[in-house]
Design a protein around this motif. Structure first.
Motif, PDB file in Angstrom:
ATOM      1  N   SER A   1       0.809  -1.223   0.000  1.00 50.62           N
ATOM      2  CA  SER A   1       0.000   0.000   0.000  1.00 50.62           C
ATOM      3  C   SER A   1       0.838   1.268   0.000  1.00 50.62           C
ATOM      4  O   SER A   1       0.320   2.353   0.247  1.00 50.62           O
ATOM      5  CB  SER A   1      -0.922   0.000   1.223  1.00 50.62           C
ATOM      6  OG  SER A   1      -0.152  -0.055   2.424  1.00 50.62           O
ATOM      7  N   ASP A   2       2.137   1.165  -0.311  1.00 56.45           N
ATOM      8  CA  ASP A   2       3.005   2.343  -0.251  1.00 56.45           C
ATOM      9  C   ASP A   2       2.544   3.437  -1.197  1.00 56.45           C
ATOM     10  O   ASP A   2       2.622   4.630  -0.870  1.00 56.45           O
ATOM     11  CB  ASP A   2       4.441   1.960  -0.571  1.00 56.45           C
ATOM     12  CG  ASP A   2       5.134   1.271   0.596  1.00 56.45           C
ATOM     13  OD1 ASP A   2       4.529   1.203   1.684  1.00 56.45           O
ATOM     14  OD2 ASP A   2       6.275   0.796   0.414  1.00 56.45           O
TER      15      ASP A   2
ATOM     16  N   THR B   1      -0.319   5.242   0.382  1.00 54.88           N
ATOM     17  CA  THR B   1       0.175   6.041   1.511  1.00 54.88           C
ATOM     18  C   THR B   1       0.827   7.328   1.018  1.00 54.88           C
ATOM     19  O   THR B   1       0.559   8.428   1.526  1.00 54.88           O
ATOM     20  CB  THR B   1       1.178   5.226   2.342  1.00 54.88           C
ATOM     21  OG1 THR B   1       0.537   4.051   2.842  1.00 54.88           O
ATOM     22  CG2 THR B   1       1.715   6.050   3.505  1.00 54.88           C
TER      23      THR B   1
END
Length: 240
Positions: free
Chosen positions: A72-73, A76
């Motif tokens: 999920s970077d 983010t």
């Protein structure tokens, strides 16, 4: 036709906004992809965006890492980058084909890139653009097409130093993008390279202008063509 450019903001450096504004005016820049740190826009990001907006330039938040094909970077980063409502769009430069483990995992990593673009687009109302190398359309046309469908716009990094070569290597990619019905830019490079045929760094600004004009003239009637883009600002400004 207005041009776009990538701006990679270097940590610890102060942006020369006067030089940036002069370049924007002289080179007909209509959009800039401005890199945003992992932690979100800092003071220099704000200065850069303010200078660009002052000249009527559309600004996209630029970010990416080859590792962003999983996890999920990307989301983010997106949430931090867009929290202050600075930007008109999001520009992803992920390039999983540069990973050391690319060989043997090509379709898996391209599927991961598709998921990432889908996830980012699903978490923002801003248009999402993605950088793609045009050779992917020749080698992996199905995967390429699925990534294009997830984005609002595509930048084809057709890194050659003559218009004929740029048009030739991007032909299959442009055909897929046109079928999908998404706009695409044609990107060229001005960074020094061990492969001089892939960059204008050794050709100079006059040759760059000549070849960009030829690309723009050749594609002027193409419905999907959204203009040219130059990678990147620092090297373009320094080009002799």
């Amino acid at each position: 036709m207005a041009r776009a450019m990538w701006i990679w903001m270097q940590a610890g450096t102060t942006l020369d906004t006067a030089a940036l504004v002069a370049h924007v005016d002289a080179q007909r820049v209509g959009e800039a992809f401005v890199s945003v740190p992992w932690t979100g826009p800092d003071a220099e990001t704000h200065r850069c965006v303010a200078a660009l907006r002052g000249r009527g330039v559309r600004v996209a938040a630029l970010g990416g890492d080859p590792a962003w094909t999983s996890g999920s970077d990307a989301v983010t980063w997106l949430q931090r980058a867009t929290a202050s409502f600075l930007f008109d769009a999001v520009h992803l430069d992920i390039e999983p084909w540069t990973r050391r483990d690319w060989a043997g995992r090509e379709r898996e990593l391209l599927a991961g890139l598709e998921r990432t673009v889908k996830d980012v687009a699903g978490r923002t109302a801003l248009p999402v653009e993605v950088d793609l190398s045009p050779w992917l359309a020749d080698a992996y046309p199905d995967e390429f097409g699925r990534i294009v469908r997830r984005a609002d716009r595509v930048a084809l990094m057709a890194y050659r130093d003559r218009a004929a070569d740029v048009l030739a290597i991007s032909a299959a990619a442009r055909a897929i993008v046109a079928r999908v019905g998404k706009p695409c830019r044609i990107g060229v490079d001005v960074l020094p390279s061990e492969a001089p045929a892939e960059t204008f760094a050794d050709d100079g600004r006059a040759v760059l202008e000549r070849e960009l004009a030829a690309i723009e003239a050749a594609l002027a009637g193409a419905r999907a063509f959204a203009g040219t883009a130059i990678h990147d600002y620092d090297h373009w400004r320094a080009l002799a």
